[in-house]
Scaffold this motif. Sequence first.
Motif, short mmCIF file in Angstrom:
data_model
loop_
_atom_site.label_atom_id
_atom_site.label_comp_id
_atom_site.label_asym_id
_atom_site.label_seq_id
_atom_site.Cartn_x
_atom_site.Cartn_y
_atom_site.Cartn_z
N GLY A 1 -63.27 58.96 43.48
CA GLY A 1 -63.34 57.84 42.55
C GLY A 1 -62.94 58.19 41.13
O GLY A 1 -62.73 57.30 40.31
N GLN A 2 -62.83 59.49 40.82
CA GLN A 2 -62.44 59.88 39.47
C GLN A 2 -60.93 59.94 39.32
O GLN A 2 -60.19 60.11 40.30
CB GLN A 2 -63.07 61.23 39.12
N VAL A 3 -60.48 59.81 38.08
CA VAL A 3 -59.05 59.84 37.75
C VAL A 3 -58.79 61.02 36.84
O VAL A 3 -59.48 61.20 35.82
CB VAL A 3 -58.61 58.53 37.08
N ALA A 4 -57.80 61.80 37.20
CA ALA A 4 -57.45 63.00 36.44
C ALA A 4 -56.01 62.91 35.95
O ALA A 4 -55.11 62.46 36.67
CB ALA A 4 -57.61 64.24 37.31
N LEU A 5 -55.79 63.38 34.74
CA LEU A 5 -54.46 63.50 34.15
C LEU A 5 -54.20 64.98 33.91
O LEU A 5 -54.98 65.66 33.25
CB LEU A 5 -54.40 62.72 32.84
N VAL A 6 -53.10 65.48 34.48
CA VAL A 6 -52.74 66.88 34.32
C VAL A 6 -51.35 66.95 33.69
O VAL A 6 -50.38 66.43 34.26
CB VAL A 6 -52.73 67.63 35.67
N THR A 7 -51.25 67.58 32.53
CA THR A 7 -49.97 67.67 31.85
C THR A 7 -49.27 68.99 32.19
O THR A 7 -49.89 69.95 32.65
CB THR A 7 -50.14 67.56 30.33
N GLY A 8 -47.97 69.02 31.96
CA GLY A 8 -47.19 70.22 32.27
C GLY A 8 -47.22 70.56 33.73
O GLY A 8 -47.27 71.73 34.11
N ALA A 9 -47.14 69.53 34.58
CA ALA A 9 -47.32 69.74 36.02
C ALA A 9 -46.03 69.50 36.80
O ALA A 9 -46.06 69.22 37.99
CB ALA A 9 -48.43 68.83 36.56
N GLY A 10 -44.90 69.63 36.14
CA GLY A 10 -43.62 69.48 36.84
C GLY A 10 -43.40 70.58 37.86
O GLY A 10 -44.00 71.66 37.78
N TRP A 11 -42.52 70.33 38.79
CA TRP A 11 -42.32 71.25 39.90
C TRP A 11 -41.79 72.61 39.47
O TRP A 11 -42.19 73.64 39.98
CB TRP A 11 -41.35 70.64 40.92
N GLY A 12 -40.92 72.64 38.48
CA GLY A 12 -40.29 73.91 38.13
C GLY A 12 -40.85 74.55 36.88
O GLY A 12 -40.24 75.46 36.33
N ASP A 13 -42.01 74.12 36.41
CA ASP A 13 -42.52 74.61 35.13
C ASP A 13 -43.71 75.55 35.32
O ASP A 13 -44.81 75.29 34.87
CB ASP A 13 -42.91 73.43 34.23
N GLY A 14 -43.44 76.64 36.01
CA GLY A 14 -44.46 77.68 36.10
C GLY A 14 -45.41 77.56 37.25
O GLY A 14 -45.71 78.53 37.91
N GLY A 15 -45.94 76.39 37.49
CA GLY A 15 -46.78 76.19 38.65
C GLY A 15 -48.26 76.06 38.38
O GLY A 15 -49.01 75.64 39.26
N ILE A 16 -48.76 76.43 37.18
CA ILE A 16 -50.19 76.33 36.90
C ILE A 16 -50.62 74.87 36.96
O ILE A 16 -51.60 74.52 37.61
CB ILE A 16 -50.54 76.95 35.53
N GLY A 17 -49.90 74.00 36.28
CA GLY A 17 -50.26 72.59 36.24
C GLY A 17 -50.24 71.95 37.61
O GLY A 17 -51.17 71.21 37.97
#
Length: 257
Positions: A8-24
Amino acid sequence: MSRPVLAGQVALVTGAGWGDGGIGRTIAHGLAELGAKVLVSDVAPTAQQTADWIAADVAGAETAAHCGDLSDEDVVASLVGQALDKWGRLDILVNNAGGGIIRPFLDHTPDTLRETIDRNLWTAVWCTYYALPHMVSARYGRIVNIGADSVRNGLWDHAGYNAAKGGVHGMTTGLAREFADSDITVNTVAPCAVNTERMRGRQAYDGSMAEKFTSVIPKGRPAELKEIASMATHLCKPESGFVTGQVISVNGGSTML
């Protein structure tokens, strides 16, 4: 079957593109596994690829994607609005957007210094500024910033980067105190070198530089993505409600206490 802890919770994760390191993207995947609906954002359009991957890999996951430069206030306002329009709430913010221009300080130009501050500090400032009113209204929120262990250990060639990440660390403590009575926690996870695509590229390009960055880590290796993501997702759980204002190093011992 027990209800997922973030159902039920909503999360926003920035810097989460496929080719940008992978942490996000690893954090976003972990939050979806815990039951959160996840909006992933990146300056690159590969955010959609991350959202599609999570939706395909995690049963029942609800995801969405956003593309834009989060150092721009108007872009961030649109991003937070997208989460609210789609799901009506915002419970979790992970400020992972960043990326260092790593070089000796006097090799920087005014443009590279501004870009480093924009990527790593202004993205976190604006996302937090626009997310917080909704958390205050709900009297609940979890904010996790991705900082840097180099702020503590003075790693070579990181002074410009540390100026930005040090600002994130400082913002963490101030916000944690200011919003504690709204059950909003604010913490920072500070990694050392991480085994990302970018780190492997640096190893291939300049093995001596990569070796120097890992030489300060007693474990003798970079962190793996899941080792960083597991700490970040833990701090997003309701049960972490008494942990706030902390900069938690996940660093293989490169700084201690």
